[in-house]
Write an enzyme that holds these catalytic residues in place. Structure first.
Site, PDB file in Angstrom:
ATOM      1  N   HIS A  62     -36.793  -0.522   1.579  1.00 29.26           N
ATOM      2  CA  HIS A  62     -35.968  -1.692   1.882  1.00 29.26           C
ATOM      3  C   HIS A  62     -34.635  -1.659   1.144  1.00 29.26           C
ATOM      4  O   HIS A  62     -34.544  -1.113   0.054  1.00 29.26           O
ATOM      5  CB  HIS A  62     -36.694  -2.977   1.462  1.00 29.26           C
ATOM      6  N   LYS A  72     -31.684  -4.159  -8.063  1.00 31.54           N
ATOM      7  CA  LYS A  72     -33.041  -4.596  -8.404  1.00 31.54           C
ATOM      8  C   LYS A  72     -33.498  -3.902  -9.674  1.00 31.54           C
ATOM      9  O   LYS A  72     -33.222  -2.720  -9.880  1.00 31.54           O
ATOM     10  CB  LYS A  72     -34.028  -4.225  -7.290  1.00 31.54           C
ATOM     11  N   TYR A 132     -39.976  -8.104  -9.453  1.00 33.85           N
ATOM     12  CA  TYR A 132     -38.596  -7.755  -9.102  1.00 33.85           C
ATOM     13  C   TYR A 132     -37.657  -8.743  -9.769  1.00 33.85           C
ATOM     14  O   TYR A 132     -37.845  -9.955  -9.642  1.00 33.85           O
ATOM     15  CB  TYR A 132     -38.361  -7.924  -7.600  1.00 33.85           C
ATOM     16  N   ASP A 168     -42.422  -2.027   8.380  1.00 27.24           N
ATOM     17  CA  ASP A 168     -42.095  -0.863   7.551  1.00 27.24           C
ATOM     18  C   ASP A 168     -42.446   0.443   8.254  1.00 27.24           C
ATOM     19  O   ASP A 168     -41.718   1.430   8.139  1.00 27.24           O
ATOM     20  CB  ASP A 168     -42.812  -0.945   6.207  1.00 27.24           C
TER      21      ASP A 168
END
Length: 176
Positions: A62, A72, A132, A168
């Site tokens: 992603h 991130k 995250y 995905d």
């Protein structure tokens, strides 16, 4: 904290330096000043948790494209993951290359993933939680991704996924 550069510019393994005594250990996991001093300024705007009951769960790959691109800082706070970053920046010398590291609750490492780099992981044991820290905050409706097994990247995953979302699994082949 120790900042260990990977072969992909801006993708950094962040290793805590715990202080231990008879009570256990204490470690700093993020400090904006230390990140900036190491050349990686990062101040998270959002913190999120991914819970993964099954080993072999694959999430990714992603990213958020410009103008909503994200940086991130990812860590496993329970269990273990094979964590992957793929450079999608067209002007980067490592464009289309990937790097991976094992993140676990035990090693307490994190992976810093800059804008323009796709991220994904495979859980290596059941009941794995992934934390995250993200900046800027996630913007729904601007998600993008590339396929986990795209031959353009030739990622050497430790095993095929046992569980992957249709989204995905269905990302198209990467195009520059």
């Amino acid at each position: 904290m120790r900042f260990v550069e990977t072969e992909i510019p801006g993708v950094v393994v962040v290793e805590p330096e715990p202080r231990s005594d008879e009570r256990g250990a204490f470690a700093r996991l993020h400090c904006p000043e230390e990140f900036a001093a190491a050349g990686h300024p990062f101040t998270p705007a959002q913190t999120s948790l991914s819970r993964n009951p099954a080993a072999g769960t694959l999430r990714g790959l992603h990213y958020q494209p410009t103008p909503h691109a994200e940086t991130k800082l990812v860590r496993a706070v329970r269990g273990r993951i094979f964590d992957v970053a793929v450079d999608l920046r067209p002007d980067s010398p490592t464009h289309r290359r990937w790097t991976a590291t094992e993140l676990s609750a035990e090693n307490a490492r994190a992976l810093l993933i800059p804008e323009g780099v796709a991220h994904g992981f495979l859980t290596l044991e059941p009941d794995t939680d992934v934390l995250y820290q993200i900046s800027p905050a996630y913007r729904a409706g601007h998600e993008a991704g590339v396929r986990w097994d795209d031959p353009a990247f030739a990622i050497r995953w430790p095993s095929a996924p046992a569980l992957i979302s249709p989204r995905d699994a269905g990302y198209p082949d990467y195009r520059d």
